[in-house]
Scaffold this active site. Structure first.
Site, PDB file in Angstrom:
ATOM      1  N   GLY A  55      89.591  49.438  49.122  1.00  0.00           N
ATOM      2  CA  GLY A  55      89.274  48.073  49.546  1.00  0.00           C
ATOM      3  C   GLY A  55      89.884  47.007  48.651  1.00  0.00           C
ATOM      4  N   ARG A  80      71.811  57.915  42.628  1.00  0.00           N
ATOM      5  CA  ARG A  80      72.275  56.922  41.637  1.00  0.00           C
ATOM      6  C   ARG A  80      72.204  55.511  42.221  1.00  0.00           C
ATOM      7  NH1 ARG A  80      77.837  58.139  39.385  1.00  0.00           N
ATOM      8  NH2 ARG A  80      77.274  56.506  37.941  1.00  0.00           N
ATOM      9  N   LEU A  87      75.292  56.477  55.130  1.00  0.00           N
ATOM     10  CA  LEU A  87      74.137  56.570  54.232  1.00  0.00           C
ATOM     11  C   LEU A  87      73.088  57.378  54.998  1.00  0.00           C
ATOM     12  CD1 LEU A  87      74.163  52.863  53.010  1.00  0.00           C
ATOM     13  CD2 LEU A  87      74.706  54.887  51.625  1.00  0.00           C
ATOM     14  N   HIS A 125      81.961  44.821  60.427  1.00  0.00           N
ATOM     15  CA  HIS A 125      82.927  45.683  61.129  1.00  0.00           C
ATOM     16  C   HIS A 125      83.956  44.788  61.823  1.00  0.00           C
ATOM     17  CE1 HIS A 125      84.255  49.410  62.979  1.00  0.00           C
ATOM     18  NE2 HIS A 125      84.421  48.717  64.093  1.00  0.00           N
ATOM     19  N   ASP A 185      72.256  52.026  60.157  1.00  0.00           N
ATOM     20  CA  ASP A 185      71.380  53.198  60.239  1.00  0.00           C
ATOM     21  C   ASP A 185      72.196  54.421  59.799  1.00  0.00           C
ATOM     22  OD1 ASP A 185      72.938  53.898  62.401  1.00  0.00           O
ATOM     23  OD2 ASP A 185      71.431  53.437  63.910  1.00  0.00           O
ATOM     24  N   GLU A 204      86.087  37.305  59.406  1.00  0.00           N
ATOM     25  CA  GLU A 204      85.107  38.059  58.595  1.00  0.00           C
ATOM     26  C   GLU A 204      84.651  37.209  57.418  1.00  0.00           C
ATOM     27  OE1 GLU A 204      85.911  42.183  57.526  1.00  0.00           O
ATOM     28  OE2 GLU A 204      87.540  42.231  58.971  1.00  0.00           O
TER      29      GLU A 204
HETATM   30  C1  GAR Z   1      87.225  44.781  56.291  1.00  0.00           C
HETATM   31  O1  GAR Z   1      88.111  44.434  57.300  1.00  0.00           O
HETATM   32  C2  GAR Z   1      85.959  45.377  56.880  1.00  0.00           C
HETATM   33  O2  GAR Z   1      85.578  44.792  58.079  1.00  0.00           O
HETATM   34  C3  GAR Z   1      86.383  46.807  57.082  1.00  0.00           C
HETATM   35  O3  GAR Z   1      87.080  47.121  55.902  1.00  0.00           O
HETATM   36  C4  GAR Z   1      87.760  45.944  55.461  1.00  0.00           C
HETATM   37  C5  GAR Z   1      87.511  45.752  53.988  1.00  0.00           C
HETATM   38  O4  GAR Z   1      88.325  44.719  53.511  1.00  0.00           O
HETATM   39  N1  GAR Z   1      85.247  47.655  57.290  1.00  0.00           N
HETATM   40  C6  GAR Z   1      85.242  48.630  58.192  1.00  0.00           C
HETATM   41  O5  GAR Z   1      86.193  48.916  58.870  1.00  0.00           O
HETATM   42  C7  GAR Z   1      83.914  49.386  58.289  1.00  0.00           C
HETATM   43  N2  GAR Z   1      83.873  50.192  59.450  1.00  0.00           N
HETATM   44  P1  GAR Z   1      88.060  44.020  52.125  1.00  0.00           P
HETATM   45  O6  GAR Z   1      88.058  45.130  51.073  1.00  0.00           O
HETATM   46  O7  GAR Z   1      89.210  43.087  51.947  1.00  0.00           O
HETATM   47  O8  GAR Z   1      86.726  43.319  52.176  1.00  0.00           O
END
Ligand code: GAR
Length: 200
Positions: free
Chosen positions: A19, A77, A99, A115, A152, A185
């Site tokens: 990420g 943890r 989870l 999402h 969930d 987002e």
């Molecule tokens: C985001 O686009 C988020 O919506 C996605 O991962 C990316 C993280 O980006 N999540 C999913 O796909 C969950 N199913 P970031 O590290 O820049 O926040």
């Protein structure tokens, strides 16, 4: 959720190894800009080289390395940390694992996820990050969006608490869709979390 006037909500943000942490940054910026009583008490990443580790360092947010796939004690943890840190809510931001219901029950606080599509479409196992945008692009849909939902024990499945559409009719690639959706987002996650905390 009960709240005294002086209480600051304490949230934990869970991310993955790959990420970028852009949602974490957007949450931090929004709560700060609007002087809201929400503190990101800690974040997690699944490996020490994740970009989010450096970001947390810059923002002065403790970041713990918790790897759901490698560490069989991951949930214990995390539970311990949430209890120690008196966390009110967990926000997933690019966290790609399930989870368990036992964890969700024990931790006893809401867990939200963001999402990058209009659930229930384009959700489920393997539907994360660019996989989602590629599937949307290939479908020819002219509209995608962002969903914030309660977590969930199944992928992308809990009740939706916020959803917003994004016009992607001008997008010529999955990458263009991703960029447009990500921008949205960043706009909706923090206010959705804040509203949720205050309305519970
Ligand atoms: C985001 O686009 C988020 O919506 C996605 O991962 C990316 C993280 O980006 N999540 C999913 O796909 C969950 N199913 P970031 O590290 O820049 O926040």
């Amino acid at each position: 959720m009960e709240r005294t006037s002086l209480k600051t909500w304490r949230i934990a943000v869970l991310t993955s190894g790959a990420g970028r942490g852009s949602n974490l940054q957007a949450l931090y910026d929004y709560f700060k800009k609007h002087s809201l009583p929400v503190e990101i008490a800690f974040a997690t990443a699944s490996n020490k080289n994740a970009p989010v580790v450096q970001l947390c360092d810059k923002l002065n947010i403790p970041c713990y390395i918790l790897a759901p796939r490698k560490d069989k004690d991951f949930e214990n943890r995390l539970l311990e940390l949430c209890q120690q840190e008196k966390i009110d809510l967990i926000a997933l931001a690019g966290f790609m694992n399930l989870l368990s219901s036992s964890f969700l029950e024990k931790v006893g606080i809401p867990v939200l996820n963001i999402h990058p599509a209009l659930l229930p479409k384009y959700g489920g196992k393997m539907m994360y990050g660019m996989n989602v945008h590629k599937a949307v692009f290939e479908s020819g849909d002219k509209v995608s969006g962002v969903t914030v939902h309660l977590v969930d024990n199944q992928y992308d499945n809990g009740p939706i608490i916020a959803q917003i559409k994004v016009d992607i009719s001008d997008c010529k690639s999955p990458e263009e869709i991703a960029a447009k959706v990500l921008e949205m987002e960043h706009q909706i996650y923090a206010p959705a979390i804040y509203k949720f905390l205050n309305e519970r």
